[in-house]
Design an enzyme around this catalytic site. Structure first.
Site, short mmCIF file in Angstrom:
data_model
loop_
_atom_site.label_atom_id
_atom_site.label_comp_id
_atom_site.label_asym_id
_atom_site.label_seq_id
_atom_site.Cartn_x
_atom_site.Cartn_y
_atom_site.Cartn_z
N ASP A 101 0.87 -1.17 0.00
CA ASP A 101 0.00 0.00 0.00
C ASP A 101 0.91 1.23 0.00
O ASP A 101 1.46 1.60 -1.04
CB ASP A 101 -0.88 -0.12 1.25
N ARG A 163 -10.67 -12.44 6.69
CA ARG A 163 -9.41 -13.04 6.21
C ARG A 163 -9.67 -14.36 5.49
O ARG A 163 -8.94 -14.75 4.59
CB ARG A 163 -8.46 -13.32 7.38
P1 IMP Z 1 1.80 -0.31 3.84
O1 IMP Z 1 2.85 -0.26 4.91
O2 IMP Z 1 1.01 0.97 3.81
O3 IMP Z 1 2.31 -0.69 2.48
O4 IMP Z 1 0.71 -1.33 4.32
C1 IMP Z 1 0.81 -2.67 4.16
C2 IMP Z 1 -0.12 -3.37 5.10
O5 IMP Z 1 -1.33 -2.63 5.33
C3 IMP Z 1 -0.56 -4.67 4.51
O6 IMP Z 1 0.34 -5.71 4.81
C4 IMP Z 1 -1.93 -4.86 5.11
O7 IMP Z 1 -1.82 -5.49 6.36
C5 IMP Z 1 -2.46 -3.46 5.30
N1 IMP Z 1 -3.34 -3.03 4.17
C6 IMP Z 1 -3.06 -2.13 3.22
N2 IMP Z 1 -4.07 -1.99 2.35
C7 IMP Z 1 -5.02 -2.86 2.76
C8 IMP Z 1 -6.33 -3.22 2.24
O8 IMP Z 1 -6.81 -2.73 1.21
N3 IMP Z 1 -7.00 -4.16 2.94
C9 IMP Z 1 -6.50 -4.75 4.08
N4 IMP Z 1 -5.29 -4.47 4.58
C10 IMP Z 1 -4.56 -3.53 3.93
#
Ligand code: IMP
Ligand code: MG
Length: 173
Positions: A101, A163
């Site tokens: 993300d 999940r």
């Molecule tokens: P980042 O550090 O922002 O890249 O976030 C990564 C983590 O955020 C992932 O491993 C997920 O646990 C959570 N995450 C990000 N987007 C989503 C989504 O659309 N649905 C559920 N979990 C998400």
């Protein structure tokens, strides 16, 4: 408020994609043992499906980080909750992510894991939301690039629910 979950990517499509990814990894690492690391809890479903389809020897370990609250917005803070059980020095490591993300979680994990001197290090993610990236980092392999929607299923949760859905769903409010 009750949420309704729609299907973004169906079960058969997800499984076909994972099979494709497993074939590519098995080919790339032929003659080697891959050490796959799952980021709890989200990547577990993807990791198991992928591992079952790999034709090369596989070892596994898990770690856990927290970067999200209980809702659908990022806190921006990454914290190591559970470290690996084993050393990764000299091993062919593949970090398995459910979704990328902002990239904050991955950038933190890549930094701490590369310092442990693996023989090689790659990151694969089932899903990627590139529109949301705030850190300059890209996975080595991606299953599906998806739009900026909050998705659930196949390991991904919304406040710890959904999940277990066998497909990638979107919350429709
Ligand atoms: P980042 O550090 O922002 O890249 O976030 C990564 C983590 O955020 C992932 O491993 C997920 O646990 C959570 N995450 C990000 N987007 C989503 C989504 O659309 N649905 C559920 N979990 C998400
Ligand atoms: Mg995750």
């Amino acid at each position: 408020m009750a949420e309704k979950v729609g299907i973004l990517i169906g079960e058969a499509e997800v499984e076909a994609k994972i099979e494709e990814m497993a074939a590519a990894i098995s080919k790339e690492y032929e003659g080697k043992t891959v050490h796959i690391i799952g980021v709890l809890k989200g990547s577990v479903f993807f990791m198991c499906e992928l591992a079952k389809k790999l034709t090369i020897p596989v070892t596994m370990d898990f770690m856990s980080v927290s970067s999200y609250g209980d809702g659908t917005t990022s806190s921006g803070i990454v914290r190591l909750v559970k470290d690996l059980d084993e050393s990764i020095e000299g091993r062919e490591v593949i970090l398995i992510e459910d979704i990328m993300d902002s990239g904050r979680t991955l950038s933190y994990l890549v930094k701490i894991l590369k310092e442990r001197k693996p023989a090689s290090f790659k990151v694969i993610t089932l899903l990627d939301k590139p529109d949301r990236r705030v850190v300059d980092i890209e996975p080595d392999m991606t299953g599906f690039i998806i739009p900026d929607r909050f998705v659930v299923g196949y390991g991904l949760d919304c406040a710890q629910k959904y999940r277990n859905l066998p497909y990638i769903g979107v919350i429709e409010e």
